[in-house]
Design an enzyme around this catalytic site. Structure first.
Site, PDB file in Angstrom:
ATOM      1  N   CYS B 110     -15.885 -12.001 -20.470  1.00 26.79           N
ATOM      2  CA  CYS B 110     -15.926 -10.681 -21.090  1.00 26.79           C
ATOM      3  C   CYS B 110     -14.700 -10.596 -21.971  1.00 26.79           C
ATOM      4  O   CYS B 110     -13.593 -10.389 -21.469  1.00 26.79           O
ATOM      5  CB  CYS B 110     -15.940  -9.568 -20.036  1.00 26.79           C
ATOM      6  SG  CYS B 110     -16.007  -7.920 -20.771  1.00 26.79           S
ATOM      7  N   CYS B 113     -13.183  -6.724 -21.968  1.00 27.47           N
ATOM      8  CA  CYS B 113     -12.567  -6.067 -20.803  1.00 27.47           C
ATOM      9  C   CYS B 113     -12.745  -6.947 -19.578  1.00 27.47           C
ATOM     10  O   CYS B 113     -12.186  -8.038 -19.531  1.00 27.47           O
ATOM     11  CB  CYS B 113     -13.103  -4.655 -20.616  1.00 27.47           C
ATOM     12  SG  CYS B 113     -14.871  -4.489 -20.874  1.00 27.47           S
ATOM     13  N   SER B 114     -13.526  -6.513 -18.601  1.00 24.21           N
ATOM     14  CA  SER B 114     -13.661  -7.300 -17.379  1.00 24.21           C
ATOM     15  C   SER B 114     -14.999  -7.022 -16.727  1.00 24.21           C
ATOM     16  O   SER B 114     -15.091  -6.923 -15.516  1.00 24.21           O
ATOM     17  CB  SER B 114     -12.522  -6.965 -16.418  1.00 24.21           C
ATOM     18  OG  SER B 114     -12.520  -5.568 -16.169  1.00 24.21           O
ATOM     19  N   CYS B 115     -16.046  -6.876 -17.531  1.00 27.32           N
ATOM     20  CA  CYS B 115     -17.367  -6.557 -17.004  1.00 27.32           C
ATOM     21  C   CYS B 115     -17.798  -7.643 -16.017  1.00 27.32           C
ATOM     22  O   CYS B 115     -17.625  -8.823 -16.281  1.00 27.32           O
ATOM     23  CB  CYS B 115     -18.362  -6.452 -18.156  1.00 27.32           C
ATOM     24  SG  CYS B 115     -17.933  -5.118 -19.284  1.00 27.32           S
TER      25      CYS B 115
END
Lengths: 247, 205
Positions: B110, B113-115
């Site tokens: 990702c 972000c940090s999906c």
């Protein structure tokens, strides 16, 4: 542009971290729990009202907006959950739930006496709603009729939309071309309206395949491909893109 | 000289005190209860986590037709299994599985972000959130995988999936050789979150 929107493909960064822990400090678990509770208590969810005094909206988009609005040098200075702690504290202060003064004062108290416990209070319905959110989620899929401009195999151009606060379009894909790999069924919204960036109302989402040699000519590894799920607003037909260039 | 890159010496102790103060204030103001944060953390220990993903992968290993269904329609295939309530919950509303094969290795990233698919993988590990991983995996996945101790020959295609909309991806690694006689429960124990994100492969213990 914001450097944090353009992370993909940056060079000269050195080795990756291979830290497999989720939390490296115990305090990080607490801010994670607070963030998740805020998402669960957020006012746009169709969940039962509780006695919680939280009455505003908090979604992933709010956390992301906060991080993306940081000075890029601060973005890379702070560790992941440090950004969360800063952003979430700032939100509660900005919205008048707490004051900076009381947060600073209480921080000082816990700093001087880390064994001091948090107060005991609360209505169990609040925690029930938190669990209900975790179980049901917050699907962005909407039962709306939308038109699909592209089909599997179509060649598409990626726009370079004016993103200010927040975007779901990675910087390294802007002005590039790709091929539609998957047309997702139905229409999807985003968690907030991204303004000039262009996502908000329900629209199709496509999975687009990119050739790394097109993304980073002469500077990509061999025999790999990159896929990204992109909202329809970020795509246009290559003809439209070249007409704009010619104009 | 600006102090932009200086940290407090008591960086962690200060953050610990600050987050405790925040939690205490939120309890006092009636926003959350004194049990809310522990309720969330407990959910990730018992309901959502890599133990779900491991069950899904082990079933795919013993039942190739399930694996086909899993890749074709991930939520429908997951619904066939007896997993805890919440398997379509937060961050798992729209999941897609991609399967490794002798010719293809998949990697999930990702860049924005940090999906991450909470219901099947739990919470993302530090490496996944690290800006260096997010940057480099997009352009030089083979070099990055080498640093994770996973050399991928050039003859194998690497597919990198950037989670930039609402789909949360996970990888079905290949069943390790030498596991022919193992039960489904024994196979589950071989599946790590790293293997389900594509920075490792599953190995016979």
């Amino acid at each position: 542009m914001k450097l944090q929107h353009y992370l993909g493909g940056l060079e000269g960064l050195g080795p990756v971290s291979t830290e497999t822990r989720v939390f490296v400090e115990t305090w990080e678990t607490r801010i994670f729990g607070i963030h998740t509770a805020m998402m669960a208590l957020s006012s746009q969810l169709p969940l039962p009202r509780t006695s919680s005094t939280f009455t505003t909206v908090w979604t992933w988009a709010d956390l992301r907006k906060g991080a993306e609005s940081l000075n890029p040098f601060d973005y890379f200075k702070f560790r992941y959950y440090e950004k969360w702690l800063g952003g979430i504290s700032g939100y509660f202060i900005y919205n008048g739930y707490i004051t900076a003064k009381e947060l600073d004062a209480l921080t000082e108290e816990y700093y001087n006496d880390p064994s001091k416990s948090v107060p005991a209070a609360g209505d169990a319905a609040i925690d029930d709603r938190v669990v209900q959110y975790l179980v049901e989620g917050d699907s962005p899929k909407r039962d709306t009729n939308v038109s699909f401009d592209f089909a599997v195999g179509d060649f598409v151009s990626i726009k370079n939309v004016p993103s200010i606060e927040h975007t779901r379009l990675p910087g390294f894909l802007r002005n590039k071309n790709g091929t539609v790999e998957t047309v997702y069924d139905g229409a999807y919204v985003y968690l907030c309206d991204t303004g000039t960036d262009g996502i908000g109302a329900a629209m199709p989402v496509y999975c687009i395949r990119f050739e790394p040699e097109d993304l980073w000519p002469g500077n990509a590894e061999k025999n790999f491909s990159l896929y990204a799920d992109l909202y329809a607003h970020y795509l246009e037909a290559p003809a439209a893109a070249s007409a704009k260039q010619a104009a | 000289m600006i102090d932009r890159f200086q940290y407090r010496e008591d960086r962690e102790a200060y953050s610990a005190a600050r987050v405790k103060a925040l939690e205490a204030l939120l309890i006092k103001k009636g926003i959350i209860t004194d049990k809310t944060v522990d309720t969330v953390l407990d959910f990730f220990e018992t309901k959502m986590g890599p133990f779900n993903g491991a069950k899904i992968v082990a079933r795919a290993w013993v039942d190739p037709s399930f694996k086909d269904r899993l890749v074709a329609d991930t939520p429908a295939a997951i619904a066939e299994l007896n997993l805890p309530e919440g398997m379509a919950g937060a961050e798992g509303e729209h999941m897609r599985a991609v399967a490794n094969s002798p010719n293809v290795h998949n990697l999930i990233i990702c860049t924005l972000c940090s999906c991450y698919p909470w219901p099947v993988l739990g919470l993302p590990p530090y490496w996944y959130k690290d800006p260096t991983f997010r940057s480099r995996a997009a352009r030089e996945p083979r070099a990055v995988l080498n640093e994770f101790g996973l050399p991928v020959p050039e003859a194998i295609e690497i597919k990198v999936w950037d989670s930039s909309a609402q789909i949360r991806w996970f990888v079905v690694p290949e069943r390790p050789v030498g596991t022919e006689g193992m039960t489904e429960a024994e196979l589950e124990a071989l599946v790590t979150p790293e293997a389900m994100m594509g920075v490792a492969i599953a190995k016979a213990a």
